[in-house]
Design a protein around this motif. Structure first.
Motif, PDB file in Angstrom:
ATOM      1  N   ALA A 194       0.732  -1.098  -0.093  1.00 14.18           N
ATOM      2  CA  ALA A 194       0.065  -0.080   0.189  1.00 14.18           C
ATOM      3  C   ALA A 194       0.934   1.200  -0.249  1.00 14.18           C
ATOM      4  O   ALA A 194       0.618   2.154  -0.815  1.00 14.18           O
ATOM      5  CB  ALA A 194      -1.017  -0.107   1.011  1.00 14.18           C
ATOM      6  N   GLY A 235       0.775   4.204  -2.693  1.00 18.24           N
ATOM      7  CA  GLY A 235       0.643   5.583  -2.524  1.00 18.24           C
ATOM      8  C   GLY A 235       1.751   6.269  -2.999  1.00 18.24           C
ATOM      9  O   GLY A 235       1.306   7.388  -3.789  1.00 18.24           O
ATOM     10  N   TYR A 253       1.230   6.505  -7.182  1.00 14.28           N
ATOM     11  CA  TYR A 253      -0.172   7.016  -7.513  1.00 14.28           C
ATOM     12  C   TYR A 253      -0.054   8.587  -8.009  1.00 14.28           C
ATOM     13  O   TYR A 253      -0.337   9.161  -8.758  1.00 14.28           O
ATOM     14  CB  TYR A 253      -1.162   6.756  -6.418  1.00 14.28           C
ATOM     15  CG  TYR A 253      -2.615   6.825  -7.120  1.00 14.28           C
ATOM     16  CD1 TYR A 253      -3.331   6.120  -7.815  1.00 14.28           C
ATOM     17  CD2 TYR A 253      -3.393   8.255  -6.574  1.00 14.28           C
ATOM     18  CE1 TYR A 253      -4.386   6.292  -8.642  1.00 14.28           C
ATOM     19  CE2 TYR A 253      -4.645   8.581  -7.184  1.00 14.28           C
ATOM     20  CZ  TYR A 253      -5.168   7.489  -8.023  1.00 14.28           C
ATOM     21  OH  TYR A 253      -6.300   7.781  -8.687  1.00 14.28           O
TER      22      TYR A 253
END
Lengths: 161, 246, 563
Positions: free
Chosen positions: B88, B92, B95
């Motif tokens: 994750a 992050g 992105y």
């Protein structure tokens, strides 16, 4: 049966969710169509297994029972296992010639079609050959083998407490 | 190989420094991947080696049967949750950077059309001037003298429209750490903002037929003033053929 | 000669619980064909499995030679060992044969041989169908390789065959058609094998072999076959459309006629990414079996392992477009997120493998050495996979040698090492004789060194910007030394296969007699003779856990599984 249909319907559900997310996020057609195909294909498979499970009234087969013994299934008829057969090779050769026909021209259908048709006939006749089936089995198969769920006591209980 | 270790020690962890504004996003992703990946790999390799050294069967105890254990739920949950968090974190980081790199500006300084064909390039400028060249002009792979040239201003947003005349090609400039495919039927527009002037080598990196390896071009990044004077010296709709001396 | 197979075991007469009662029939093995007739007509799953594996290994050697040809071309800049056209043919057929003829079908061969044995089944569910799928596979191999004998040579547009390079104008001649039909034939063969294996696993398990007692290898094969069932029909239809484009003047992929070249990419990679896991998951299973047996321990986190396999299978269907990041036509965050997520179940598998070895008694023989090689190489390939799953880094590295290095670490360092592990692990079962350990270790050492020497430098080549599939490169860009190194490694890798080949031929005749259970195995394939008799089992131990044979051989309390 239970784990089988749950696994496959689970995979179908997963693809369905992925498909929905993908469609709303990307609005791209090809991928959505393919995911939808995957969803439907697994739904069909899992649905079929679910149906079979329902038809057995949820009664586990001996391979689904944790405490099954060989004694209770010995003699159970598993199916035909032919020792050798020439027809698959014939059909395979026919299939290859279909491919060759698609490459080099329709000529090769002349070879491919007789091979395939001949093998289909040979194959289906072979598996129905009555002399291959011992009489006892034939007789046993004709007997009524209805299942009464009440006969099978609490088979869902786990083997080891 | 020595240069690889040298680059590993430098801040970019093996990746060469880029010369565009997108470089910092690429670099941050290399960093985060290294910071997460290296200790994790070291841990796993260390554990494997430990197992092999410590638990390897010694002579004379071939028939010893070890303790039989199978589940350790807290441990299993831990090595499911921790990788999830790490992934994750990586997601992050990427992105944000990915949006910056693929972003297309509404008012770029200049719009250029780059056209790939078997096996060469054609660059069309706003006034219709074309720079082009094919592999026939340049069959010796060791020389870059006669390659077609893409002229660009530095420190400005250059918008390049990528089109293909025939099959799939790839617009790849290693020094920019960037590439984009040129696919018939797909309209790709990319923004490049190069911060360092100089000449770079570009190439097609999508297999496009026999002479794919020869399908290269040069990128000449000039200061904006030099670029503007070069641009104004090119007659509208004129064509410069690489390797042909006019 | 048809045999009606019965459950092995004691005489019938159980008081209750019998669903279908039939008398025990005589087990009548008919006259068995031998030699060539046996090879052609046999419906025995073991014979077909061996046919698959031997043919696949021939494919491995064929495509390996092509790789040596490519590496020889790249040993020096601006080299002219082969022409660019031949080079393109080599790279196309190397990829195609390795994927469609070697890695996938070798796993199908293992599925054929091992899966029925491990679940206590007498044969595959559809033995004749099984034989048919082998012939289609062999035909596919011959047809696609036959392209080299045609005037224009074999297919030369890469194993991914991006339209419109594959159309009748850019790829004239029968070579491309032979590639297309060859893949379609192997595709049908794969679908048939998948149907067969799934039916076998669902319907022919021995009594007591519930789903959560099946060995991890069987679970992995099952998930693989479900991926095959989804992926191969998509590929076959995509190839059908391509064939129509080439022969019937349709325009599915023709930009000039309103078609979309990008459609091919979507269809191809929707097949192509599950395919990657079709080539990896069975080998994860092999590795799990080898580690558990050689450590004398149960698989650590058995249910977590199955969960990981299922999630890898599920996720692998939603990540196809990470091969298409640079097309600019796909939804980047969606595919990046799912691709990164696959790292999690893969990580779980790694920790479970370590947990299986933990506090075991590890026998470091050749099978285990290849397995450890698999672990290390696959780990590295996995991490570079996480790099490539990130779109901004993929923009830098896509179609460079970094990608080549990445997937060879996964496919060669991973799957091929597991292929060798499976050979050394199960050869005693196939033949009744052990393979020679010294030749095996020599083979491992050469392959391990050669492999790393070949592919590790390619990471750096990719970072320096050398793109894939180029037949010649500029001598001024700093690629020269690394390429020479890589080619040297490729030769060492090639030499490394030879000891194993010698070993196989030698040990078939002169190897030490293995006996039924040379490794103190845990699963049912070791409960029968080596090689197993027709219809596999004379008798079976009771199945009360996922390692019935271990329970039978180690009945004391200390060797039971504690939690």
């Amino acid at each position: 049966m239970k784990i089988e249909w749950r696994t496959i319907l689970g995979a179908s559900l997963f693809l369905g969710i992925i498909c929905a997310i993908y469609w709303f996020w990307s609005t791209e057609d090809t991928g959505t169509a393919l995911l939808l195909f995957g969803f439907a294909a697994y739904l069909m498979l899992g649905g079929y297994l679910l149906l079979q499970w329902k038809r057995r009234h949820g009664i586990p087969r001996s391979e689904d029972k944790e405490d099954a013994t060989y004694a209770e299934t010995a003699g159970e008829h598993l199916g035909f296992f032919p020792a050798a057969s020439i027809w698959p090779a014939g059909m395979g050769l026919g299939g290859i010639f279909v491919g060759v026909a698609m490459i080099f021209g329709n000529w090769y259908w002349v070879i491919a079609l007789p091979l395939i048709l001949g093998s289909v006939i040979g194959w289906s006749v072979e598996s129905e050959a009555p002399e291959d089936v011992p009489d006892e089995v034939e007789a046993a198969r004709r007997q009524d083998t209805n299942i009464d769920p009440a006969d099978i006591a609490d088979t869902d209980a786990p083997a080891h407490p | 190989m020595s240069s690889l270790s040298g680059r590993l020690l430098a801040t970019n962890f093996g990746s060469p420094p880029g010369v565009t504004v997108g470089d910092k996003y690429v670099r941050s992703l290399w960093h985060i991947t290294y910071y997460i990946g290296t200790p994790l790999a070291a841990l796993v390799v260390g554990l494997i080696i430990w197992c092999l050294v410590r638990y390897r069967v010694k002579p004379g105890e071939e028939h010893r049967v070890p303790a039989q254990f199978q589940y350790h739920i807290p441990l299993e949950v831990a090595y499911t949750i921790i990788p999830l968090i790490l992934v994750a974190v990586i997601f992050g980081f990427l992105y944000g950077g990915e949006d910056k790199i693929t972003n297309v500006s509404k008012n770029p300084a200049i719009k250029i059309t780059a056209e790939g064909f078997q096996w060469g390039w054609r660059f069309t400028y706003p006034n219709g001037h074309q720079e082009q060249g094919t592999y026939q002009a340049e069959t010796n792979i060791n020389s870059v003298a006669n390659l077609p040239v893409l002229y660009m201003p530095a420190n400005e947003t250059v918008q390049i429209r990528l089109i293909s005349d025939d099959v799939d090609h790839g617009f790849y400039i290693p020094a920019f750490l960037f590439q984009r495919d040129m696919i018939p039927g797909v309209n790709n527009v990319v923004d490049l903002n190069v911060t360092k002037t100089g000449t770079y080598l570009g190439e097609c990196d999508q297999l496009c037929g026999v002479y794919h390896s020869y399908m290269r071009f040069k990128v000449d990044v000039m200061p904006p003033s030099t670029f503007n004077s070069w641009m104004s010296s090119q007659a509208p709709h004129s064509i410069t053929n690489a390797g042909v001396h006019q | 000669m048809t045999i009606i197979q019965d459950r092995p075991g004691p005489q019938p007469g159980a008081p209750h619980g019998t669903l279908v009662e039939e008398p025990l029939t005589e087990f009548v093995p008919g006259p068995r064909p031998r030699g060539w007739v046996k090879f052609i007509t046999s419906t025995d799953h073991k014979q077909i499995g061996l046919n698959y594996m031997v043919t696949a290994f021939i494919g491995f050697l064929t495509a390996g030679l092509m790789a040596e040809g490519m590496r020889t071309q790249l040993i020096a800049p601006n080299n002219h060992f082969v022409t660019p056209d031949i080079y393109d043919q080599l790279l196309t057929m190397h990829g195609t044969i390795m994927l469609f003829v070697f890695l996938g079908p070798f796993a199908f061969g293992l599925a054929n041989y091992i899966v029925p044995l491990q679940i206590g089944a007498p044969d595959m569910a559809f033995p004749r169908f099984n034989n048919l799928s082998y012939w289609l596979y062999l035909g596919g191999f011959i047809v696609m390789t036959g392209g080299f004998l045609t005037n224009n040579g074999a297919a030369n547009f890469g194993w991914f065959g991006y339209a419109p390079l594959t159309n009748a104008i850019h790829a004239p001649g029968p070579g491309a058609d032979m590639w297309l039909i060859g893949i379609a034939l192997t595709g049908f063969s794969g679908i048939f094998t998948a149907v067969n294996t799934i039916t076998t696993v669902f319907c022919l398990r021995a009594p007591g072999m519930v789903m959560f007692r099946m060995p991890i290898f069987v679970w992995n094969q099952l998930v693989t076959m479900f991926l095959v069932l989804l992926a191969f029909p998509v590929l076959t239809s995509a190839l059908g459309l391509l064939w129509a484009d080439r022969h019937l003047n349709t325009h599915f992929y023709e930009p000039g006629g309103g078609g979309q070249p990008i459609l091919w990419q979507h269809l191809f990679w929707f097949f192509g990414h599950p395919e990657v896991y079709i080539l990896a998951l069975p080998y994860f299973g092999v590795v799990t079996e080898v580690i558990a047996t050689m450590s004398k321990k149960p698989v650590f986190g058995y249910k977590g392992m199955i969960g990981a396999t299922l999630s890898i299978g599920g996720l692998s269907m939603g990540v196809w477009a990470h091969h298409m990041y640079t097309t600019g036509a796909v939804l980047l965050p969606f595919f990046a997120a799912l691709s990164l997520l696959i790292a999690v179940p893969t990580g779980i598998k790694f920790f479970n493998w370590i947990g299986t070895m933990w506090r075991g008694t590890i026998t470091l023989n050749t099978a285990m050495l290849f397995t450890v090689g698999f672990l290390a190489m696959f780990l590295f390939g996995g991490i570079t996979g996480v790099v490539l799953a990130q779109p901004p880094l993929d923009f830098q590295l896509h179609n460079t040698y970094f990608v080549v290095a990445h997937f060879h670490y996964v496919m060669f360092g991973g799957s091929v090492f597991a292929v060798f592990a499976s050979i050394y692990y199960w050869f005693p079962k196939y033949t009744g004789r052990m393979l020679d350990e010294r030749l095996g270790k020599l083979s491992f050492a050469l392959l391990f060194i050669g492999f790393n020497l070949t592919f590790f430098p390619q990471h750096d080549l990719g970072l320096r910007g050398m793109s894939r599939r180029i037949a010649v490169y500029d001598s001024n860009l700093g690629y020269n030394f690394l390429n020479a190194l890589s080619t040297t490694g490729a030769y060492i890798t090639g030499i490394g296969v030879i000891p194993t080949l010698i070993n196989i031929f030698k040990s078939m005749r002169t190897g030490a007699i293995a006996g039924d259970n040379p490794w103190d195995g845990q699963t049912l394939e070791w409960a029968t003779s080596s090689p197993p008799p027709d219809h596999n089992f004379e008798s079976l131990p009771p199945i009360r856990s996922e390692r019935p044979l271990w329970d039978a051989n180690h009945p004391d309390e200390l060797t039971r599984v504690g939690h």
